[in-house]
Enzyme design. Structure first.
Site, short mmCIF file in Angstrom:
data_model
loop_
_atom_site.label_atom_id
_atom_site.label_comp_id
_atom_site.label_asym_id
_atom_site.label_seq_id
_atom_site.Cartn_x
_atom_site.Cartn_y
_atom_site.Cartn_z
N GLY A 208 0.84 -1.20 0.00
CA GLY A 208 0.00 0.00 0.00
C GLY A 208 0.87 1.24 0.00
O GLY A 208 2.07 1.17 -0.27
N ASN A 209 0.27 2.37 0.29
CA ASN A 209 1.05 3.60 0.42
C ASN A 209 0.41 4.50 1.47
O ASN A 209 -0.66 4.18 1.99
CB ASN A 209 1.21 4.31 -0.93
CG ASN A 209 -0.13 4.69 -1.52
OD1 ASN A 209 -0.85 5.51 -0.96
ND2 ASN A 209 -0.49 4.07 -2.64
N HIS A 210 1.06 5.63 1.76
CA HIS A 210 0.63 6.46 2.89
C HIS A 210 -0.48 7.45 2.56
O HIS A 210 -0.79 8.31 3.37
CB HIS A 210 1.83 7.24 3.45
CG HIS A 210 2.86 6.36 4.09
ND1 HIS A 210 2.59 5.61 5.21
CD2 HIS A 210 4.15 6.10 3.75
CE1 HIS A 210 3.67 4.93 5.53
NE2 HIS A 210 4.62 5.20 4.67
N ALA A 276 -3.71 7.72 -5.11
CA ALA A 276 -2.33 7.23 -5.18
C ALA A 276 -2.43 5.75 -5.56
O ALA A 276 -2.44 4.87 -4.68
CB ALA A 276 -1.63 7.42 -3.85
#
Ligand code: CTP
Length: 398
Positions: A208-210, A276
């Site tokens: 995943g990402n932030h 994102a």
């Protein structure tokens, strides 16, 4: 034009409360439903009997009535409202709103409300000029609340200056404008993607990402406030979407976001990809949890589909396509390459070099680049304010 609109009016302790019955009559005449919530202090300035008579609804001021045993739900009241008007708003209640204090029924209702909030401060000249009042007003504005500025004139104290609450007719006009104003975005169909995507490795792990989704949700709300019909495709985030957003589709993976966006893209006037999206996903998802064996697993990745690229290839005439670019170096050059490659009308550039910009923060610093390729840079602002700048720019593109 206000027919069947639900307007919640929160009254706090100020002499200007005497103007509210007139406002209620104007709103009722225009077809709106009006519900009053008032603090105990407000009752010294205008009676609940007057207000319940003109609004044709019992006034709400306590969560629990000991005499009748009835519970008045602040959550339901907050959700009922299409607009929450705090008028008059005393310095005390404003300070509590800004601080998140919920020690009375009006304040718990405010904290539960999902609708747009308008506020009309009313207080004495020096209280209005006090730095704490200015700070609190700024805070409410930063949250996207709409101020109805007080006017100058004779005050109840005998002093003359700023602090008088606007007249009921002017407040009525502002409410009318809020619901009926035509903007370039009125009735436009807008697709917005927001948040991260999660790509599963096995049943318990993912890549995943932030991304928090804050920027995308702020844009969605700002565009809905302009009268657009907003379709939000959202990755996993911790934000409750505003009621003004027409439809929310929750997805997890890049593939699901691709499908959700493509299903409706052809009907959209404007598409804004703030999400994102993961660029890579595991080539295979393990059916069982990968155990810690003797060797370290090697996870093979495959590229995901570039949603924005595909939308750019199929862009219709008159459709406006907007992308985001998160860059760490050669920011402007890289953003212009993305603008051209993905056939965009506008790109919103975030640089990881800028403090307070990008993932997770409540602030952001952006540069907008349209087809003229003249970068327009903005200072660091809250994401709500950044959303407004982006929406203003989009209005010029329509
Ligand atoms: N985007 C997309 N689908 C993807 C990846 C990105 O639609 N699979 C969109 C994002 O929502 C954003 C824009 O493309 O609006 C740019 O994303 P970014 O990650 O900055 O750029 P990439 O095109 O992925 O290129 P790179 O990661 O190499 O910088």
């Amino acid at each position: 034009m206000l027919k069947a609109k639900n307007i919640l009016i929160g009254i706090s302790g100020s002499i200007a409360a005497y103007k509210i019955p007139i406002l209620v009559r104007l709103l009722r005449k225009a077809g709106a439903n009006v519900q009053i919530v008032m603090t105990e202090a407000a009752k010294d300035f205008v009676t609940p009997l007057t207000l319940s008579t003109v609004s044709n609804r019992p006034v709400s001021s306590i969560a629990f009535d000991k005499n009748t045993g009835e519970w008045d739900s602040h959550v339901e009241l907050g959700r009922w409202a299409d607009l929450f008007l705090m008028a008059p708003l005393s310095a005390n209640t404003m300070a509590k709103m800004a601080a998140g204090i919920a020690d009375n029924h009006l304040l718990t209702t405010y904290l539960s409300a999902r609708s747009k909030v308008m506020f009309a401060p009313a207080m004495d000249l020096d209280m209005y000029k006090h730095p704490s009042t200015s700070r609190n007003i700024e805070q409410l504005k930063q949250w996207g609340h709409i101020i109805i500025e007080p006017t100058e004139g004779e005050l109840a104290s005998g002093l003359c200056g700023m602090g008088r609450m606007e007249e009921p007719e002017v407040i009525f006009d502002k409410i009318n404008d809020f619901f009926n104003k035509k903007t370039p975005l009125t009735d436009k169909k807008v697709l917005i993607s927001a948040g991260p995507t999660y790509e599963s490795i096995d049943p318990v792990r993912f890549i995943g990402n932030h991304s928090s989704g804050k920027m995308g949700y702020a844009i969605a709300e700002a565009i809905a406030d302009k009268g657009a019909e907003v379709f939000l495709v959202s990755g996993p985030v911790n934000i409750t979407p505003a009621d003004s957003i027409s439809k929310v589709v929750n997805i997890t993976t890049a593939e699901q976001m691709y499908d959700a966006c493509n299903d409706i893209s052809a009907e959209m006037d404007i598409i804004i990809m703030t999400a994102a999206v993961a660029d890579f996903a595991p080539a295979d998802i393990a059916e069982q949890k990968i155990k810690k064996g003797n060797s370290i697993p090697k996870i093979e990745l495959k590229p995901t589909k570039d949603i924005l690229l595909s939308l750019g290839k199929r862009k219709k005439d008159n459709q406006i396509l907007i992308g985001f670019a998160l860059e760490t170096n050669n920011e402007i050059e890289n953003a212009i390459i993305k603008l051209e490659n993905k056939n965009l009308d506008l790109i919103v550039l975030n640089s990881m070099q800028d403090k307070g910009a990008g993932f997770g923060h409540s602030t952001n610093q952006i540069t907008l680049i349209d087809k003229d390729k003249h970068p327009q840079s903005f200072p660091l602002k809250t994401k709500v304010e950044v959303a407004k700048d982006i929406v203003e720019k989009i209005e010029t593109l329509i």
